[in-house]
Enzyme design. Structure first.
Site, PDB file in Angstrom:
ATOM      1  N   HIS A 203       0.140  -1.733  -2.273  1.00  0.00           N
ATOM      2  CA  HIS A 203      -0.156  -1.289  -3.637  1.00  0.00           C
ATOM      3  C   HIS A 203      -1.575  -1.593  -4.109  1.00  0.00           C
ATOM      4  O   HIS A 203      -1.918  -1.307  -5.250  1.00  0.00           O
ATOM      5  CB  HIS A 203       0.846  -1.891  -4.630  1.00  0.00           C
ATOM      6  CG  HIS A 203       0.660  -3.368  -4.854  1.00  0.00           C
ATOM      7  ND1 HIS A 203       1.234  -4.314  -4.057  1.00  0.00           N
ATOM      8  CD2 HIS A 203      -0.049  -4.050  -5.784  1.00  0.00           C
ATOM      9  CE1 HIS A 203       0.890  -5.521  -4.480  1.00  0.00           C
ATOM     10  NE2 HIS A 203       0.111  -5.396  -5.524  1.00  0.00           N
TER      11      HIS A 203
HETATM   12  C1  UD1 Z   1      -0.573  -4.980 -11.161  1.00  0.00           C
HETATM   13  C2  UD1 Z   1      -1.685  -6.015 -11.043  1.00  0.00           C
HETATM   14  C3  UD1 Z   1      -1.820  -6.462  -9.596  1.00  0.00           C
HETATM   15  C4  UD1 Z   1      -0.502  -6.934  -9.046  1.00  0.00           C
HETATM   16  C5  UD1 Z   1       0.562  -5.891  -9.269  1.00  0.00           C
HETATM   17  C6  UD1 Z   1       1.903  -6.474  -8.882  1.00  0.00           C
HETATM   18  C7  UD1 Z   1      -3.517  -5.699 -12.657  1.00  0.00           C
HETATM   19  C8  UD1 Z   1      -4.919  -5.263 -12.828  1.00  0.00           C
HETATM   20  N1  UD1 Z   1      -2.976  -5.465 -11.453  1.00  0.00           N
HETATM   21  O1  UD1 Z   1      -0.983  -3.866 -10.406  1.00  0.00           O
HETATM   22  O2  UD1 Z   1      -2.740  -7.536  -9.514  1.00  0.00           O
HETATM   23  O3  UD1 Z   1      -0.641  -7.196  -7.679  1.00  0.00           O
HETATM   24  O4  UD1 Z   1       0.629  -5.530 -10.657  1.00  0.00           O
HETATM   25  O5  UD1 Z   1       2.859  -5.518  -8.624  1.00  0.00           O
HETATM   26  O6  UD1 Z   1      -2.932  -6.255 -13.561  1.00  0.00           O
HETATM   27  N2  UD1 Z   1       3.860   1.856 -12.867  1.00  0.00           N
HETATM   28  C9  UD1 Z   1       5.113   2.403 -13.023  1.00  0.00           C
HETATM   29  N3  UD1 Z   1       6.112   1.606 -13.492  1.00  0.00           N
HETATM   30  C10 UD1 Z   1       5.928   0.304 -13.825  1.00  0.00           C
HETATM   31  C11 UD1 Z   1       4.645  -0.231 -13.680  1.00  0.00           C
HETATM   32  C12 UD1 Z   1       3.619   0.552 -13.194  1.00  0.00           C
HETATM   33  O7  UD1 Z   1       5.346   3.572 -12.740  1.00  0.00           O
HETATM   34  O8  UD1 Z   1       6.892  -0.361 -14.248  1.00  0.00           O
HETATM   35  C13 UD1 Z   1       2.777   2.711 -12.314  1.00  0.00           C
HETATM   36  C14 UD1 Z   1       1.960   3.447 -13.365  1.00  0.00           C
HETATM   37  O9  UD1 Z   1       1.623   4.693 -12.840  1.00  0.00           O
HETATM   38  C15 UD1 Z   1       0.723   2.597 -13.473  1.00  0.00           C
HETATM   39  C16 UD1 Z   1       0.557   2.057 -12.068  1.00  0.00           C
HETATM   40  O10 UD1 Z   1       1.873   1.885 -11.584  1.00  0.00           O
HETATM   41  O11 UD1 Z   1      -0.399   3.319 -13.898  1.00  0.00           O
HETATM   42  C17 UD1 Z   1      -0.204   0.752 -12.019  1.00  0.00           C
HETATM   43  O12 UD1 Z   1       0.394  -0.242 -12.852  1.00  0.00           O
HETATM   44  P1  UD1 Z   1      -0.483  -1.480 -13.394  1.00  0.00           P
HETATM   45  O13 UD1 Z   1       0.375  -2.463 -14.062  1.00  0.00           O
HETATM   46  O14 UD1 Z   1      -1.664  -0.991 -14.134  1.00  0.00           O
HETATM   47  O15 UD1 Z   1      -1.082  -2.096 -12.089  1.00  0.00           O
HETATM   48  P2  UD1 Z   1      -0.379  -2.440 -10.698  1.00  0.00           P
HETATM   49  O16 UD1 Z   1      -0.963  -1.558  -9.658  1.00  0.00           O
HETATM   50  O17 UD1 Z   1       1.085  -2.482 -10.883  1.00  0.00           O
HETATM   51  N1  UDP Z   2       8.814  -7.959  -4.266  1.00  0.00           N
HETATM   52  C1  UDP Z   2      10.093  -7.514  -4.584  1.00  0.00           C
HETATM   53  N2  UDP Z   2      10.440  -6.228  -4.291  1.00  0.00           N
HETATM   54  C2  UDP Z   2       9.588  -5.366  -3.659  1.00  0.00           C
HETATM   55  C3  UDP Z   2       8.277  -5.843  -3.329  1.00  0.00           C
HETATM   56  C4  UDP Z   2       7.919  -7.131  -3.668  1.00  0.00           C
HETATM   57  O1  UDP Z   2      10.899  -8.263  -5.123  1.00  0.00           O
HETATM   58  O2  UDP Z   2       9.982  -4.217  -3.398  1.00  0.00           O
HETATM   59  C5  UDP Z   2       8.433  -9.338  -4.648  1.00  0.00           C
HETATM   60  C6  UDP Z   2       7.825 -10.189  -3.563  1.00  0.00           C
HETATM   61  O3  UDP Z   2       8.828 -10.826  -2.805  1.00  0.00           O
HETATM   62  C7  UDP Z   2       7.001 -11.172  -4.358  1.00  0.00           C
HETATM   63  C8  UDP Z   2       6.506 -10.351  -5.521  1.00  0.00           C
HETATM   64  O4  UDP Z   2       7.409  -9.247  -5.625  1.00  0.00           O
HETATM   65  O5  UDP Z   2       7.808 -12.222  -4.840  1.00  0.00           O
HETATM   66  C9  UDP Z   2       5.100  -9.888  -5.229  1.00  0.00           C
HETATM   67  O6  UDP Z   2       4.735  -8.874  -6.084  1.00  0.00           O
HETATM   68  P1  UDP Z   2       3.586  -7.837  -5.742  1.00  0.00           P
HETATM   69  O7  UDP Z   2       3.426  -7.669  -4.283  1.00  0.00           O
HETATM   70  O8  UDP Z   2       3.908  -6.641  -6.546  1.00  0.00           O
HETATM   71  O9  UDP Z   2       2.307  -8.527  -6.406  1.00  0.00           O
HETATM   72  P2  UDP Z   2       1.132  -9.448  -5.845  1.00  0.00           P
HETATM   73  O10 UDP Z   2       1.737 -10.678  -5.283  1.00  0.00           O
HETATM   74  O11 UDP Z   2       0.357  -8.642  -4.853  1.00  0.00           O
HETATM   75  O12 UDP Z   2       0.305  -9.706  -7.054  1.00  0.00           O
END
Ligand code: UD1
Ligand code: UDP
Length: 364
Positions: A203
């Site tokens: 992601h």
């Molecule tokens: C965010 C964090 C990242 C973290 C990740 C964990 C920031 C800048 N980034 O990234 O560090 O690793 O979360 O998972 O805060 N979306 C959905 N449903 C949701 C949430 C998001 O569809 O419930 C989609 C939307 O299209 C959105 C995109 O995901 O624009 C990105 O979501 P966003 O929270 O901005 O950043 P992440 O890529 O999730």
């Molecule tokens: N995780 C989960 N389901 C998934 C993918 C990740 O429960 O399908 C959990 C994972 O085990 C970890 C956390 O989500 O505990 C990590 O989140 P993510 O990778 O989204 O964020 P990051 O750690 O990169 O910020």
């Protein structure tokens, strides 16, 4: 006194659960503010259930947007909520936009703050998370670190050593708590996987946002799937772009919705290999002894390489690295786990916070 925990994204929930539980055990009055940065049931609700987190006091429903729009909505919403509840301490987690916004609002309102998972550095400011980490650590009053290296990075940025507490890794506390519930076979069977399989989660913006990067990554991931059946629980960020680049259900690849915490870690526990760009998954595979290939040029969690099962790879090197990892199986280079990744970080953090709330002088 009142402690408010600000949580917004999937990894925040995992890190906060042990801290909330331990503070509750000490009788500290506390509440959760959910910013709504993540809002799909599979990105949020399922974590509150699996981790037994209490209902939030409020959900700001900020949703998605550009960095500026999302951060602006977070700033406005959090200022209102902090003003209403008047907390004595705001606790933030990790490095997401909700973390950054909460620390900034607390600083401007003169509310003391604590950062859990302070001092991680990739030294790559092209990552939005690195910017969030630097600002958050600069503004925090209490900094809780997961690794001994953090102190030197923080000191180099001018953070006073007395604010920093090396407490271990609360994400690993959550893993310890979930361990008795981690059962790979039923989850693998439900997803139609054989007993030997690999798991991929991807992601990072650098990997999934541009069509060119997505194509290079997907080609490499499909090459891994030729070697071992692969399941990809897909983060919503990359859903469309990775599908357009060819990551679709096929005989050797299963593309599924994001999994709940217990289901996901069950799969990881039973996996022959994990391919990821997640921060937390690098740590979890270290603890579970599962070989992990991280498709990134750097990591803010080098301890997962020196003490764990993690390796950094480029997309081009992923297939050959997968061959090697599948042949070698899991081995930790140092033969020992990272220090204080022992399931007791939450209680350590809670003790420091409780003492701080009582006004104990924690400075040396
Ligand atoms: C965010 C964090 C990242 C973290 C990740 C964990 C920031 C800048 N980034 O990234 O560090 O690793 O979360 O998972 O805060 N979306 C959905 N449903 C949701 C949430 C998001 O569809 O419930 C989609 C939307 O299209 C959105 C995109 O995901 O624009 C990105 O979501 P966003 O929270 O901005 O950043 P992440 O890529 O999730
Ligand atoms: N995780 C989960 N389901 C998934 C993918 C990740 O429960 O399908 C959990 C994972 O085990 C970890 C956390 O989500 O505990 C990590 O989140 P993510 O990778 O989204 O964020 P990051 O750690 O990169 O910020």
């Amino acid at each position: 006194p009142l402690v408010l925990h600000v949580l917004g994204a999937r990894p925040n929930f995992v890190k906060a659960a042990p801290v909330v539980r331990a503070l509750g055990g000490l009788g500290v009055r506390q509440g959760i503010i959910h910013t709504g940065q993540h809002y799909d049931a599979l990105m949020s609700d399922v974590f509150f259930q699996d981790l037994a987190l209490p209902e939030p006091l409020a959900n700001l429903a900020v949703g998605s947007g550009t960095h500026a729009k999302q951060t602006a909505a977070l700033l406005v919403g959090l200022e209102e909520v902090f003003t209403e509840h008047d907390p004595d301490l705001v606790v933030v987690y990790g490095d997401v936009n909700s973390t950054l916004a909460a620390i900034l609002v607390a600083a401007k309102l003169g509310i003391p703050s604590a950062h859990v998972e302070a001092g991680l550095r990739s030294f790559d400011r092209g990552m939005p998370e690195e910017v969030n980490r630097i600002v958050t650590d600069a503004l925090s009053d209490l900094l809780f670190t997961t690794s001994p290296d953090a102190l030197q990075f923080l000191a180099a940025e001018g953070v006073a050593a007395h604010k920093v507490h090396f407490v271990g890794n609360p994400m690993i506390d959550s893993l310890f708590s979930a361990m008795p519930r981690l059962d790979p076979a039923p989850v693998a069977e439900r997803l139609g996987l054989p007993s030997r399989y690999a798991v991929a989660t991807l992601h990072r913006p650098a990997n999934v946002d541009s069509p060119a990067a997505a194509k290079e990554l997907v080609d490499a991931v499909l090459a891994v799937a030729e070697r071992v059946p692969l399941v990809v629980p897909i983060h919503p960020r990359g859903r469309t772009r990775l599908a357009e680049a060819g990551l679709v259900d096929g005989p050797t690849v299963k593309v599924v919705d994001p999994l709940g915490y217990v289901d996901f870690l069950s799969l990881v526990r039973g996996a022959a290999l994990v391919v990821t760009d997640s921060g937390g998954v690098q740590e979890e595979t270290t603890m579970l002894g599962v070989p992990c290939l991280t498709v990134r040029p750097n990591t803010e969690r080098p301890v997962t390489i020196t003490h764990g099962t993690n390796r950094l790879v480029t997309p081009a090197l992923l297939p050959s690295a997968a061959d090697k990892a599948l042949a070698d199986g899991a081995a930790t280079p140092s033969g020992e786990l990272p220090p204080l990744w022992d399931g007791a970080a939450g209680p350590r953090i809670a003790r420091v916070i409780a003492a701080w709330l009582k006004g104990d002088n924690l400075s040396p």
